[in-house]
Design a protein around this motif. Structure first.
Motif, PDB file in Angstrom:
ATOM      1  N   ASP A 105     -43.199  31.249  46.297  1.00  0.00           N
ATOM      2  CA  ASP A 105     -44.073  30.309  47.211  1.00  0.00           C
ATOM      3  C   ASP A 105     -45.604  30.646  46.813  1.00  0.00           C
ATOM      4  O   ASP A 105     -46.042  31.804  47.226  1.00  0.00           O
ATOM      5  CB  ASP A 105     -43.847  30.412  48.752  1.00  0.00           C
ATOM      6  CG  ASP A 105     -44.474  29.275  49.233  1.00  0.00           C
ATOM      7  OD1 ASP A 105     -45.504  29.042  49.076  1.00  0.00           O
ATOM      8  OD2 ASP A 105     -43.952  28.513  50.194  1.00  0.00           O
ATOM      9  N   ASN A 106     -46.121  29.807  46.057  1.00  0.00           N
ATOM     10  CA  ASN A 106     -47.425  30.284  45.443  1.00  0.00           C
ATOM     11  C   ASN A 106     -48.502  30.333  46.583  1.00  0.00           C
ATOM     12  O   ASN A 106     -49.794  30.850  46.321  1.00  0.00           O
ATOM     13  CB  ASN A 106     -47.838  29.388  44.400  1.00  0.00           C
ATOM     14  CG  ASN A 106     -48.193  27.953  44.845  1.00  0.00           C
ATOM     15  OD1 ASN A 106     -47.762  27.685  45.917  1.00  0.00           O
ATOM     16  ND2 ASN A 106     -48.368  27.179  43.779  1.00  0.00           N
ATOM     17  N   GLN A 107     -48.472  29.682  47.625  1.00  0.00           N
ATOM     18  CA  GLN A 107     -49.128  29.974  48.786  1.00  0.00           C
ATOM     19  C   GLN A 107     -48.994  31.125  49.916  1.00  0.00           C
ATOM     20  O   GLN A 107     -49.887  31.742  50.506  1.00  0.00           O
ATOM     21  CB  GLN A 107     -49.277  28.550  49.564  1.00  0.00           C
ATOM     22  CG  GLN A 107     -49.792  27.238  48.668  1.00  0.00           C
ATOM     23  CD  GLN A 107     -51.232  27.656  48.135  1.00  0.00           C
ATOM     24  OE1 GLN A 107     -52.065  28.118  48.834  1.00  0.00           O
ATOM     25  NE2 GLN A 107     -51.202  27.357  46.403  1.00  0.00           N
ATOM     26  N   LYS A 108     -47.619  31.212  50.142  1.00  0.00           N
ATOM     27  CA  LYS A 108     -47.206  32.098  51.269  1.00  0.00           C
ATOM     28  C   LYS A 108     -46.933  33.474  50.578  1.00  0.00           C
ATOM     29  O   LYS A 108     -46.788  34.209  51.412  1.00  0.00           O
ATOM     30  CB  LYS A 108     -46.061  31.636  52.182  1.00  0.00           C
ATOM     31  CG  LYS A 108     -46.398  30.349  52.669  1.00  0.00           C
ATOM     32  CD  LYS A 108     -45.527  29.658  53.465  1.00  0.00           C
ATOM     33  CE  LYS A 108     -45.539  28.365  54.164  1.00  0.00           C
ATOM     34  NZ  LYS A 108     -44.401  27.706  54.856  1.00  0.00           N
ATOM     35  N   GLY A 109     -46.613  33.642  49.213  1.00  0.00           N
ATOM     36  CA  GLY A 109     -46.001  34.798  48.839  1.00  0.00           C
ATOM     37  C   GLY A 109     -44.968  35.173  49.046  1.00  0.00           C
ATOM     38  O   GLY A 109     -44.355  36.448  49.022  1.00  0.00           O
ATOM     39  N   ILE A 110     -43.836  34.263  49.562  1.00  0.00           N
ATOM     40  CA  ILE A 110     -42.520  34.560  49.785  1.00  0.00           C
ATOM     41  C   ILE A 110     -41.674  34.538  48.362  1.00  0.00           C
ATOM     42  O   ILE A 110     -41.746  33.517  47.787  1.00  0.00           O
ATOM     43  CB  ILE A 110     -42.157  33.582  51.062  1.00  0.00           C
ATOM     44  CG1 ILE A 110     -42.832  33.810  52.270  1.00  0.00           C
ATOM     45  CG2 ILE A 110     -40.745  33.856  51.185  1.00  0.00           C
ATOM     46  CD1 ILE A 110     -42.446  32.592  53.068  1.00  0.00           C
ATOM     47  N   ILE A 111     -40.982  35.552  48.262  1.00  0.00           N
ATOM     48  CA  ILE A 111     -40.166  35.381  47.019  1.00  0.00           C
ATOM     49  C   ILE A 111     -38.596  35.313  47.436  1.00  0.00           C
ATOM     50  O   ILE A 111     -38.362  36.282  48.285  1.00  0.00           O
ATOM     51  CB  ILE A 111     -40.190  36.760  46.065  1.00  0.00           C
ATOM     52  CG1 ILE A 111     -41.876  37.006  45.628  1.00  0.00           C
ATOM     53  CG2 ILE A 111     -39.309  36.818  45.022  1.00  0.00           C
ATOM     54  CD1 ILE A 111     -42.020  38.250  45.050  1.00  0.00           C
ATOM     55  N   LYS A 112     -38.101  34.655  46.959  1.00  0.00           N
ATOM     56  CA  LYS A 112     -36.621  34.372  47.163  1.00  0.00           C
ATOM     57  C   LYS A 112     -35.797  34.101  45.838  1.00  0.00           C
ATOM     58  O   LYS A 112     -36.433  33.924  44.847  1.00  0.00           O
ATOM     59  CB  LYS A 112     -36.143  33.099  48.148  1.00  0.00           C
ATOM     60  CG  LYS A 112     -36.873  32.892  49.287  1.00  0.00           C
ATOM     61  CD  LYS A 112     -36.663  31.782  50.064  1.00  0.00           C
ATOM     62  CE  LYS A 112     -37.081  31.932  51.595  1.00  0.00           C
ATOM     63  NZ  LYS A 112     -36.537  30.738  52.344  1.00  0.00           N
ATOM     64  N   LEU A 113     -34.453  34.325  45.969  1.00  0.00           N
ATOM     65  CA  LEU A 113     -33.554  33.987  44.886  1.00  0.00           C
ATOM     66  C   LEU A 113     -33.496  32.500  44.602  1.00  0.00           C
ATOM     67  O   LEU A 113     -33.612  31.693  45.726  1.00  0.00           O
ATOM     68  CB  LEU A 113     -32.254  34.401  45.013  1.00  0.00           C
ATOM     69  CG  LEU A 113     -32.028  36.208  44.959  1.00  0.00           C
ATOM     70  CD1 LEU A 113     -30.558  36.640  45.225  1.00  0.00           C
ATOM     71  CD2 LEU A 113     -32.668  36.530  43.920  1.00  0.00           C
ATOM     72  N   ARG A 114     -33.306  31.895  43.476  1.00  0.00           N
ATOM     73  CA  ARG A 114     -33.335  30.596  43.231  1.00  0.00           C
ATOM     74  C   ARG A 114     -32.284  30.034  43.836  1.00  0.00           C
ATOM     75  O   ARG A 114     -31.262  30.598  44.179  1.00  0.00           O
ATOM     76  CB  ARG A 114     -33.186  30.298  41.654  1.00  0.00           C
ATOM     77  CG  ARG A 114     -31.973  30.768  40.999  1.00  0.00           C
ATOM     78  CD  ARG A 114     -32.027  30.748  39.505  1.00  0.00           C
ATOM     79  NE  ARG A 114     -30.728  30.875  38.902  1.00  0.00           N
ATOM     80  CZ  ARG A 114     -30.381  31.541  37.528  1.00  0.00           C
ATOM     81  NH1 ARG A 114     -31.544  31.429  36.820  1.00  0.00           N
ATOM     82  NH2 ARG A 114     -29.323  31.714  37.238  1.00  0.00           N
ATOM     83  N   ARG A 115     -32.253  28.765  44.284  1.00  0.00           N
ATOM     84  CA  ARG A 115     -31.200  27.900  44.878  1.00  0.00           C
ATOM     85  C   ARG A 115     -30.003  27.198  43.831  1.00  0.00           C
ATOM     86  O   ARG A 115     -28.899  27.593  44.046  1.00  0.00           O
ATOM     87  CB  ARG A 115     -31.852  26.745  45.669  1.00  0.00           C
ATOM     88  CG  ARG A 115     -30.858  25.886  46.291  1.00  0.00           C
ATOM     89  CD  ARG A 115     -31.601  25.027  47.288  1.00  0.00           C
ATOM     90  NE  ARG A 115     -32.496  25.538  48.193  1.00  0.00           N
ATOM     91  CZ  ARG A 115     -33.007  24.760  49.084  1.00  0.00           C
ATOM     92  NH1 ARG A 115     -33.258  23.648  49.005  1.00  0.00           N
ATOM     93  NH2 ARG A 115     -33.814  25.534  49.908  1.00  0.00           N
TER      94      ARG A 115
END
Length: 357
Positions: A127-137
């Motif tokens: 998430d380029n605004q929140k800095g949250i990194i997740k695995l792709r869906r």
């Protein structure tokens, strides 16, 4: 500007600033002595200016000066950590949270984030605004160990004004915890060619097998074995670490010409997985058997007028060996005269000289 109501030397003024951040000229012009920093408390510099006359004794006057600093984009975003470390299971599913990165811009600019390296498999989304990194869906992530090193860049929006936006970088190290989801595989199982010469002493080298397990650590560490049916020894041993197969007994080809081995490769996980390869071991022939006649004694009556060349008896023999070791050549003991001959290949005996009773 200061004024002095005296005259002459008593009214000649000079100026001083007891601060290292600013200078003042003899005319009272104040200028920065060093680069000013907007990010100081309240964005304000506050200092005292002293005016001193040249009289004796000198007299002074003071004034307070407050300088408010306008912002410009001269500070890069600062990450809360230079390196973020986290761990994921190899089978982690879509949308699994990986890490949250955060950078603050001392200029007060808004920061956006981007993955600039280490995501070649596109398993990670940011998430380029929140800095949250997740695995792709979608499609579901496919993780592989031992780790991923993601390069993260934080870039300000240059709202404070500057020649260009400024950025900084941090790393996210994602360790992958392996699960035991791969069984050992004998890649060359179909190509193994195992032969042993009969009568060889126990411990004779037969073959070296090798299996690979795609898992990591003990989940990918392989030990070898041979399956025994009903507790009966197969006649072969295997080194559990190297996969070298050797004989455990001396073999007789005439009793058994081949053996089928079920070789196992087992990983060392708590719930181990097993790979199996079936190998046929051929026992090669050694010339260890004498030819044997079907009868130990033959008796045959010939008429004395039997024509020369008549075949009348086949003294057949067989040899339990194989190939050239079992090829038989026949011969007769010397006779004078040579009444009889034998075909060296077939064993048929025939009259070679006229017979007289």
């Amino acid at each position: 500007l200061a004024r002095d109501c005296d005259s002459g030397l008593n009214s000649e003024l000079s100026y001083f600033i007891p601060s290292g951040d600013f200078d003042i000229t003899s005319g009272g012009v104040v200028s920065p002595a060093r680069r000013l920093d907007y990010e100081r408390p309240n964005h304000i510099y506050e200092f005292v200016v002293v005016a001193v006359d040249a009289g004796t004794p000198p007299r002074t006057g003071t004034a307070s000066v407050r300088v408010r600093v306008a912002n410009t984009n001269d500070e890069v975003p600062v990450f809360s950590q230079s390196v973020y470390k986290t761990f994921l299971s190899e089978d982690a599913g879509p949308d699994t949270l990986v890490a949250i990165v955060h950078a603050n811009d001392p200029d007060g600019d808004t920061v956006s984030y981007a993955i600039t390296g280490g995501n070649e498999d596109s398993n990670f989304q940011l998430d380029n605004q929140k800095g949250i990194i997740k695995l792709r869906r979608s499609p579901p992530p496919r993780l592989r160990g031992p780790q991923y090193i993601l390069n993260i860049t934080a870039t300000d929006d240059n709202a404070s004004g500057g020649p260009y936006p400024l950025s900084s970088a941090a790393q996210v190290i994602v360790g992958i915890n392996d699960i035991n989801n791969n069984k050992p595989v004998f890649d060359e199982c179909q190509n193994y060619n195992a032969v042993v010469l009969e009568n060889q002493a126990p411990g004779t080298f037969v073959l070296r097998v090798e299996a690979h397990d795609a898992d990591m650590g003990v989940n990918g560490e392989v030990k070898y074995g041979i399956m025994h049916r009903d507790g009966v020894s197969s006649g072969f041993d295997i080194d559990s670490d190297t996969g070298v197969i050797t004989t455990a007994v001396s073999f007789d080809r005439e009793r058994q010409r081949e053996f089928t081995l079920s070789v196992t490769a087992t990983d060392q996980a708590e719930e181990p997985l097993i790979g199996i390869c079936q190998i046929t071991v051929l026992i090669l022939d050694q010339n260890d058997n004498d030819p044997k006649f079907e009868n130990s004694r033959y008796q045959y009556f010939l008429r004395e007028d039997t024509p020369v060349g008549t075949s009348f008896l086949r003294a057949a023999a067989h040899d339990d060996d194989q190939g050239s070791n079992a090829a038989i050549t026949y011969s007769l003991s010397n006779q004078k005269p040579t009444y009889l001959h034998i075909n060296p290949n077939t064993g048929w005996i025939y009259v070679n000289h006229p017979i007289s009773q």
